[in-house]
Structures are given as structure tokens and as C-alpha cells.
Motif scaffolding. Sequence first.
Motif, PDB file in Angstrom:
ATOM      1  N   VAL A   1      -3.510   0.333  -3.324  1.00 26.23           N
ATOM      2  CA  VAL A   1      -2.828  -1.025  -3.478  1.00 26.23           C
ATOM      3  C   VAL A   1      -2.127  -1.383  -4.696  1.00 26.23           C
ATOM      4  N   VAL A   2      -0.819  -1.681  -4.546  1.00 28.04           N
ATOM      5  CA  VAL A   2      -0.142  -2.077  -5.850  1.00 28.04           C
ATOM      6  C   VAL A   2       0.449  -3.222  -5.759  1.00 28.04           C
TER       7      VAL A   2
ATOM      8  N   ILE B   1       0.768  -1.126   0.084  1.00 28.86           N
ATOM      9  CA  ILE B   1       0.037  -0.024   0.153  1.00 28.86           C
ATOM     10  C   ILE B   1       0.940   1.265   0.089  1.00 28.86           C
ATOM     11  N   GLY B   2       0.534   2.229  -1.037  1.00 25.25           N
ATOM     12  CA  GLY B   2       1.520   3.339  -0.962  1.00 25.25           C
ATOM     13  C   GLY B   2       0.813   4.536  -1.308  1.00 25.25           C
ATOM     14  N   ALA B   3       1.663   5.537  -1.603  1.00 24.94           N
ATOM     15  CA  ALA B   3       1.309   6.781  -1.712  1.00 24.94           C
ATOM     16  C   ALA B   3       0.617   7.656  -0.773  1.00 24.94           C
ATOM     17  N   GLY B   4      -0.549   8.212  -0.697  1.00 26.07           N
ATOM     18  CA  GLY B   4      -1.022   8.980   0.212  1.00 26.07           C
ATOM     19  C   GLY B   4      -1.347   8.331   1.327  1.00 26.07           C
ATOM     20  N   PHE B   5      -1.425   6.881   1.452  1.00 24.53           N
ATOM     21  CA  PHE B   5      -1.581   6.184   2.698  1.00 24.53           C
ATOM     22  C   PHE B   5      -0.615   6.478   3.720  1.00 24.53           C
ATOM     23  N   VAL B   6       0.749   6.557   2.936  1.00 23.88           N
ATOM     24  CA  VAL B   6       2.016   6.674   4.039  1.00 23.88           C
ATOM     25  C   VAL B   6       2.054   8.249   3.831  1.00 23.88           C
TER      26      VAL B   6
ATOM     27  N   GLU C   1      -7.148  -5.217 -16.435  1.00 25.09           N
ATOM     28  CA  GLU C   1      -7.879  -4.273 -15.648  1.00 25.09           C
ATOM     29  C   GLU C   1      -8.743  -4.944 -14.809  1.00 25.09           C
ATOM     30  N   THR C   2      -9.631  -5.923 -15.487  1.00 25.39           N
ATOM     31  CA  THR C   2     -10.530  -6.670 -14.665  1.00 25.39           C
ATOM     32  C   THR C   2     -10.049  -7.429 -13.423  1.00 25.39           C
ATOM     33  N   LEU C   3      -8.936  -8.066 -13.609  1.00 21.92           N
ATOM     34  CA  LEU C   3      -8.402  -8.410 -12.333  1.00 21.92           C
ATOM     35  C   LEU C   3      -8.173  -7.364 -11.257  1.00 21.92           C
ATOM     36  N   GLU C   4      -7.818  -6.057 -11.436  1.00 20.88           N
ATOM     37  CA  GLU C   4      -7.671  -4.950 -10.433  1.00 20.88           C
ATOM     38  C   GLU C   4      -9.106  -4.823 -10.022  1.00 20.88           C
ATOM     39  N   LYS C   5     -10.217  -4.763 -10.855  1.00 24.75           N
ATOM     40  CA  LYS C   5     -11.249  -4.416 -10.426  1.00 24.75           C
ATOM     41  C   LYS C   5     -11.906  -5.577  -9.387  1.00 24.75           C
ATOM     42  N   GLU C   6     -11.741  -6.733  -9.965  1.00 29.48           N
ATOM     43  CA  GLU C   6     -12.031  -7.820  -9.068  1.00 29.48           C
ATOM     44  C   GLU C   6     -11.429  -7.859  -7.466  1.00 29.48           C
TER      45      GLU C   6
ATOM     46  N   TRP D   1     -11.057   1.950  -2.356  1.00 24.27           N
ATOM     47  CA  TRP D   1      -9.666   1.259  -2.856  1.00 24.27           C
ATOM     48  C   TRP D   1      -9.244   1.420  -4.189  1.00 24.27           C
ATOM     49  N   SER D   2      -8.058   1.488  -4.443  1.00 24.26           N
ATOM     50  CA  SER D   2      -7.831   1.701  -5.793  1.00 24.26           C
ATOM     51  C   SER D   2      -6.476   0.723  -6.099  1.00 24.26           C
ATOM     52  N   VAL D   3      -6.792  -0.143  -6.801  1.00 19.79           N
ATOM     53  CA  VAL D   3      -5.783  -1.349  -7.008  1.00 19.79           C
ATOM     54  C   VAL D   3      -5.203  -1.367  -8.400  1.00 19.79           C
ATOM     55  N   LYS D   4      -3.773  -1.398  -8.521  1.00 22.10           N
ATOM     56  CA  LYS D   4      -3.364  -1.238  -9.601  1.00 22.10           C
ATOM     57  C   LYS D   4      -1.919  -2.122  -9.821  1.00 22.10           C
ATOM     58  N   ASN D   5      -2.026  -3.123 -10.686  1.00 26.75           N
ATOM     59  CA  ASN D   5      -1.211  -4.061 -11.193  1.00 26.75           C
ATOM     60  C   ASN D   5       0.120  -3.350 -11.957  1.00 26.75           C
ATOM     61  N   GLN D   6       1.065  -3.167 -11.066  1.00 25.76           N
ATOM     62  CA  GLN D   6       2.356  -2.526 -11.661  1.00 25.76           C
ATOM     63  C   GLN D   6       2.860  -3.315 -12.958  1.00 25.76           C
ATOM     64  N   ALA D   7       2.455  -4.403 -13.132  1.00 25.13           N
ATOM     65  CA  ALA D   7       3.255  -4.909 -14.321  1.00 25.13           C
ATOM     66  C   ALA D   7       2.553  -4.628 -15.531  1.00 25.13           C
TER      67      ALA D   7
END
Length: 178
Positions: free
Chosen positions: A60-61, A34-39, A70-75, A89-95
Motif C-alpha cells: 500500500v502506497v 496498491i501496487g507492485a506484486g499485487f498487480v 515511519e510510525t504513521l506507516e506502522k499505525e 501489509w506493507s505500507v509506505k508513504n512515498q513522500a
Amino acid sequence: MEHRKELTDIIVNDKLMIQTLRIVKNLNLNDCWIGAGFVRNKVWDFLHGQNTIKLTDTDVVFFDQSNISETLEKEIELKLTQTDPKTSWSVKNQARMHLRNNHPRYSNTENAISHWPETATAIAVRLNSKNIVEILAPYGLNDLFDLIVKPTPHFDSALFQKRVNEKQWGKQWGKLKI
């Protein structure tokens, strides 16, 4: 090393942050943080003696080259929302984010977050298998704790300035050096 301990102490003493980190840990995603503004926002609040942080946007990365849809991220976002509906929640696969950002392929989450806008934003945390806080900070923690807002070497300076103007961080955290 001092800032790592200070950040760890801030997190460990915040029940909401620990709860959020546990929820994300239980996803068992590869190279997940978990990054960015959370920290960033939590530390800036701490250093300003205020408590403005609301976990309304929790980034969440993770890094999974086997499925960059993107479907995986939405799931995953849906699963997180079902677990904790009060958090946005914002989920992003950095790959896959190198495609969106028009960068060379990232090798892992640390490499990906090194391309985030500010050095104080390019920080992520997680709980490891022993429930110990781990910190990912490609540019270190000095800028975060010294309240310095500057772009990472990979981020366009014009876009950085636009972002700083839009966020208006200086109004919320008056000690920032922008």
C-alpha cells in the motif's frame, strides 16, 4: 487502452483483489494505491493460466508530506492487520521514500513508483469514490502484459539483475522475457 480494460477485468473478476482494494480505499489516505506484486503477480498468473498469487505481501502506497514518519506507516499497517489479519501489509508513504532511496524528492505517488525496480512492477491500482478501478502505470502496461521484465530508467541495472536472480520469477512464470 486494451491492456487497461484487460487489467480492470482481471481485477473486477477477482473477489479477493476487490475486497483488498475496498479495505484500502476506506483508509481515505491521500494519493493511495496498491501496487507492485499485487498487480504484477496476478497478471502474470493470468497470462500463464495459473493461480499462484497469495496476497501475502500487499504493498500500500500513499503520499502525505504532512507526516513522513515511519510510525504513521506502522499505525496504518496495524489498522489494516486488524481489518484483514490474513494479509501481510506493507505500507509506505512515498513522500519519504526519496530519502531512503537517495533520490530527489518525489512529487506524488506516480512519480515515486516511476522509480520502482521494473516497468512491470511500477504499476498500482485503486478504487475511486465511485468504486471504479483506476490504474497508475507511468511506463504503461505493455511490458506487464508482454511478460517483459526490464528495469525502469531510474533503477540501477546491477541491482535490477540481483533482484531478478533473488526473486527467481522465471521458475514460477516460465514465459517471462527477462
